[in-house]
Design an enzyme around this catalytic site. Structure first.
Site, mmCIF file in Angstrom:
data_model
loop_
_atom_site.group_PDB
_atom_site.id
_atom_site.type_symbol
_atom_site.label_atom_id
_atom_site.label_comp_id
_atom_site.label_asym_id
_atom_site.label_seq_id
_atom_site.Cartn_x
_atom_site.Cartn_y
_atom_site.Cartn_z
ATOM 1 N N ASP A 93 0.872 -1.176 0.000
ATOM 2 C CA ASP A 93 0.000 0.000 0.000
ATOM 3 C C ASP A 93 0.909 1.226 0.000
ATOM 4 O O ASP A 93 1.525 1.558 1.019
ATOM 5 C CB ASP A 93 -0.890 0.019 1.246
ATOM 6 C CG ASP A 93 -1.910 -1.113 1.265
ATOM 7 O OD1 ASP A 93 -1.629 -2.193 0.697
ATOM 8 O OD2 ASP A 93 -2.986 -0.921 1.866
ATOM 9 N N LYS A 158 -6.871 3.695 -2.768
ATOM 10 C CA LYS A 158 -7.196 3.597 -1.343
ATOM 11 C C LYS A 158 -7.372 4.986 -0.766
ATOM 12 O O LYS A 158 -6.625 5.905 -1.094
ATOM 13 C CB LYS A 158 -6.059 2.841 -0.644
ATOM 14 C CG LYS A 158 -6.166 2.730 0.870
ATOM 15 C CD LYS A 158 -4.992 1.931 1.420
ATOM 16 C CE LYS A 158 -4.906 1.992 2.932
ATOM 17 N NZ LYS A 158 -3.734 1.241 3.469
ATOM 18 N N LYS A 187 -10.153 0.503 -2.009
ATOM 19 C CA LYS A 187 -9.983 0.141 -0.606
ATOM 20 C C LYS A 187 -10.310 1.348 0.260
ATOM 21 O O LYS A 187 -9.759 2.434 0.061
ATOM 22 C CB LYS A 187 -8.552 -0.330 -0.329
ATOM 23 C CG LYS A 187 -8.303 -0.658 1.153
ATOM 24 C CD LYS A 187 -6.899 -1.188 1.396
ATOM 25 C CE LYS A 187 -6.609 -1.337 2.880
ATOM 26 N NZ LYS A 187 -5.237 -1.865 3.148
#
Length: 225
Positions: A93, A158, A187
């Site tokens: 991430d 995200k 996400k």
């Protein structure tokens, strides 16, 4: 309403505090087993420990890149990703360079993401999630960030690091889902603490939820059954 299993299998069970310890990481991994979470997300220094703890469990190990500010040089982020994948991480991430985005230096933002994606592609099946830190962005900037992530080949966009002064909202998830048009997944992360939030964010288009409250979220429903 989404089932307990559907929600559990969307959760990246997360421990990213600077004071986290090996003992806490092992507890995180055990909770992921107990509740059937999709993944754990740990600091880079704990990737090897998490991989060993979760061997043959089917649970994904994720870590963070350029975290939490996104201001690392692209070459540094790429090297972080290379190390993480070589140590057995399944997913990374990464945080974008938020200042570059705000100045609309989109070639830099693209190259920043692409540097990490290129490392992932050297390892079959590895996943890159791009954290855009929605709390710091305008609507236009959120759309530009999602576009750059898709063009660079990222697998997910995200919402948040959880350290940027804001978290996931239904409105942002909807906007991001519309922006990526199925070319990437979404996400939601940051401030997700209740079953109701989890349901709302998934219904808005989130396929993953990053939270440190996964056990409490599921336990709140188990006690009702």
């Amino acid at each position: 309403m989404l089932s307990l299993r559907e929600v559990a299998q969307s959760i990246d069970h997360t421990l990213l505090r600077s004071d986290s310890t090996e003992k806490q990481v092992l507890q995180l991994c055990q909770e992921a087993r107990d509740f059937g979470f999709k993944a754990v997300c740990v600091l880079p220094c704990y990737v090897t420990l998490a991989v060993k703890s979760l061997k043959e469990s089917g649970i994904t190990v994720a870590t963070v890149i350029g975290f939490p500010l996104g201001a690392h040089l692209p070459e540094v982020k790429a090297y972080e990703a290379k190390l993480a994948f070589s140590q057995g991480a399944d997913e990374v991430d990464m945080v974008i360079n938020i200042g570059a985005l705000k100045e609309k230096k989109m070639s830099y933002v693209y190259d920043d993401i692409s540097a990490v994606v290129s490392e992932a592609r050297a390892y079959p099946g590895k996943v890159v999630k791009v954290i855009i830190e929605t709390a710091l962005l305008s609507r236009e900037e959120k759309l530009l960030a999602c576009q750059a992530a898709v063009e660079a080949g990222a697998d997910f966009v995200k919402t948040s690091t959880g350290f940027g002064g804001g978290g996931a909202t239904v409105e942002d998830v909807q906007l991001m889902a519309e922006a990526v048009r199925g070319k990437a997944k979404v996400k939601a992360s940051g401030g997700i603490r209740t079953w109701e939030q989890a349901q709302a964010l998934m219904n808005a288009g989130a396929q993953r939820l990053g939270t440190s409250s996964g056990p409490a979220i599921l336990q709140s429903q188990l006690t009702k059954q």
